[in-house]
Design a protein around this motif. Sequence first.
Motif, mmCIF file in Angstrom:
data_model
loop_
_atom_site.group_PDB
_atom_site.id
_atom_site.type_symbol
_atom_site.label_atom_id
_atom_site.label_comp_id
_atom_site.label_asym_id
_atom_site.label_seq_id
_atom_site.Cartn_x
_atom_site.Cartn_y
_atom_site.Cartn_z
ATOM 1 N N THR A 33 0.833 -1.200 0.000
ATOM 2 C CA THR A 33 0.000 0.000 0.000
ATOM 3 C C THR A 33 0.869 1.252 0.000
ATOM 4 O OG1 THR A 33 -1.778 -1.152 1.164
ATOM 5 C CG2 THR A 33 -1.817 1.248 1.228
ATOM 6 N N LYS A 34 1.941 1.231 0.795
ATOM 7 C CA LYS A 34 2.859 2.369 0.835
ATOM 8 C C LYS A 34 3.599 2.535 -0.494
ATOM 9 C CE LYS A 34 3.580 2.502 5.827
ATOM 10 N NZ LYS A 34 4.546 2.395 6.944
ATOM 11 N N CYS A 35 3.722 1.448 -1.249
ATOM 12 C CA CYS A 35 4.336 1.527 -2.582
ATOM 13 C C CYS A 35 3.372 2.149 -3.598
ATOM 14 C CB CYS A 35 4.744 0.134 -3.062
ATOM 15 S SG CYS A 35 6.155 -0.572 -2.198
ATOM 16 N N GLY A 36 2.109 2.321 -3.187
ATOM 17 C CA GLY A 36 1.144 2.964 -4.084
ATOM 18 C C GLY A 36 0.109 2.037 -4.670
ATOM 19 N N PHE A 37 0.050 0.793 -4.158
ATOM 20 C CA PHE A 37 -0.899 -0.186 -4.707
ATOM 21 C C PHE A 37 -2.023 -0.413 -3.711
ATOM 22 C CE2 PHE A 37 3.293 -1.159 -6.535
ATOM 23 C CZ PHE A 37 3.014 -0.895 -7.865
ATOM 24 N N ASN A 38 -3.167 0.178 -4.003
ATOM 25 C CA ASN A 38 -4.304 0.174 -3.096
ATOM 26 C C ASN A 38 -5.157 -1.075 -3.303
ATOM 27 O OD1 ASN A 38 -7.359 1.009 -2.626
ATOM 28 N ND2 ASN A 38 -6.069 2.246 -1.260
ATOM 29 N N LYS A 39 -5.542 -1.712 -2.190
ATOM 30 C CA LYS A 39 -6.338 -2.937 -2.279
ATOM 31 C C LYS A 39 -7.664 -2.708 -2.977
ATOM 32 C CE LYS A 39 -8.463 -6.576 0.494
ATOM 33 N NZ LYS A 39 -8.702 -7.130 1.840
ATOM 34 N N ASN A 40 -8.340 -1.623 -2.657
ATOM 35 C CA ASN A 40 -9.654 -1.361 -3.255
ATOM 36 C C ASN A 40 -9.568 -1.231 -4.775
ATOM 37 O OD1 ASN A 40 -10.873 -1.378 -0.741
ATOM 38 N ND2 ASN A 40 -10.599 0.827 -0.446
ATOM 39 N N THR A 41 -8.501 -0.573 -5.247
ATOM 40 C CA THR A 41 -8.296 -0.426 -6.693
ATOM 41 C C THR A 41 -8.052 -1.778 -7.349
ATOM 42 O OG1 THR A 41 -7.348 1.775 -6.359
ATOM 43 C CG2 THR A 41 -6.922 0.712 -8.472
ATOM 44 N N ILE A 42 -7.241 -2.608 -6.682
ATOM 45 C CA ILE A 42 -6.937 -3.945 -7.211
ATOM 46 C C ILE A 42 -8.203 -4.787 -7.295
ATOM 47 C CG2 ILE A 42 -5.770 -6.125 -6.661
ATOM 48 C CD1 ILE A 42 -3.458 -4.416 -5.519
ATOM 49 N N VAL A 43 -9.011 -4.769 -6.249
ATOM 50 C CA VAL A 43 -10.248 -5.557 -6.224
ATOM 51 C C VAL A 43 -11.216 -5.085 -7.312
ATOM 52 C CG1 VAL A 43 -12.305 -6.102 -4.850
ATOM 53 C CG2 VAL A 43 -10.029 -6.155 -3.790
ATOM 54 N N GLU A 44 -11.232 -3.794 -7.580
ATOM 55 C CA GLU A 44 -12.107 -3.255 -8.628
ATOM 56 C C GLU A 44 -11.653 -3.687 -10.022
ATOM 57 O OE1 GLU A 44 -12.137 0.938 -8.079
ATOM 58 O OE2 GLU A 44 -13.343 0.863 -6.239
ATOM 59 N N GLU A 45 -10.327 -3.809 -10.218
ATOM 60 C CA GLU A 45 -9.782 -4.144 -11.545
ATOM 61 C C GLU A 45 -9.723 -5.650 -11.801
ATOM 62 O OE1 GLU A 45 -6.097 -2.340 -12.504
ATOM 63 O OE2 GLU A 45 -6.820 -0.290 -12.257
ATOM 64 N N TYR A 46 -9.611 -6.437 -10.747
ATOM 65 C CA TYR A 46 -9.443 -7.883 -10.911
ATOM 66 C C TYR A 46 -10.590 -8.627 -10.233
ATOM 67 C CZ TYR A 46 -4.709 -6.988 -12.588
ATOM 68 O OH TYR A 46 -3.622 -6.547 -13.306
ATOM 69 N N GLY A 47 -11.363 -9.307 -11.038
ATOM 70 C CA GLY A 47 -12.480 -10.084 -10.510
ATOM 71 C C GLY A 47 -12.048 -11.516 -10.227
ATOM 72 N N GLU A 48 -12.371 -12.011 -9.046
ATOM 73 C CA GLU A 48 -11.968 -13.366 -8.673
ATOM 74 C C GLU A 48 -12.812 -14.400 -9.412
ATOM 75 O OE1 GLU A 48 -12.145 -16.155 -4.715
ATOM 76 O OE2 GLU A 48 -11.298 -14.133 -4.459
ATOM 77 N N ILE A 49 -12.112 -15.383 -9.996
ATOM 78 C CA ILE A 49 -12.775 -16.498 -10.671
ATOM 79 C C ILE A 49 -12.779 -17.732 -9.775
ATOM 80 C CG2 ILE A 49 -12.676 -18.087 -12.632
ATOM 81 C CD1 ILE A 49 -11.433 -15.839 -14.281
#
Length: 252
Positions: A33-49
């Motif tokens: 997260t401190k590197c700039g990678f937000n969990k909420n953004t990741i979850v929005e872009e990648y849908g779990e199969i």
Amino acid sequence: KQEKAIEYAAIAGHLCRYRKIAGIENVINNFFTKCGFNKNTIVEEYGEIQELPTDEVKKISTTVVVHIPTKEIFAFSKGNHRSLLRRCTRILIDGQKAELTYNMRLAFKKRIKRLNQHGHKLIAFAYKGLPLKRLANYTEEFAENDLVLLGMVSLSNPVNSEMKEQMQLVRKLGIKTYILSTTKEKKTTGAAIELEVINPHYFETINSDYLKDLTDQKLEKMLENKDKDYIFTELKKDEISRITKVSSSIFS
């Protein structure tokens, strides 16, 4: 944030779950997260199969996902560095896939060994691009082999600097030191090496189970050898008292 390997590792970190190391996962994900990678953004872009089953033998957690904007399908994995490294055939360097050569593996293993000796916990990350045609079920053999290594995160508990100074003073006074610990071997040994309390080339670790098989006479004979260092790990309160009592009789 422009490093693709860290971006993909962050995705694996947030999407792959292994409940046994939930505390470590939180630390690693805070780093991402401190590197700039937000969990909420990741979850929005990648849908779990599909989330593949994991266990204490495999020590790898894998989640198959679809990148919603492009419809690309990926398997992201994280877990034990040895288990995951065996499943990787390539490595991501500067955003490009390259063969994971024998010399690269050797270099990784040497560095891993040094980190382990200092009590570090390592978590590895990998991924794999999958066919665009979505399957009804993704097997371990299909999704967790021929992976692309992203890298590893190493965690450790820093040694108190004041304690290190105190132990240096103890050594100067010629006082023999033994390590009695309630924690596991790797973590305790790492701290002992960091504190420079032991000779890293001539020491022995004894855990609680092994200690049960030692008589007081055998334990006393071992402790009388002042040239060898001993580390006692995973001890219970009564076992600490026992070792202290035996050592007191030697040096009194």
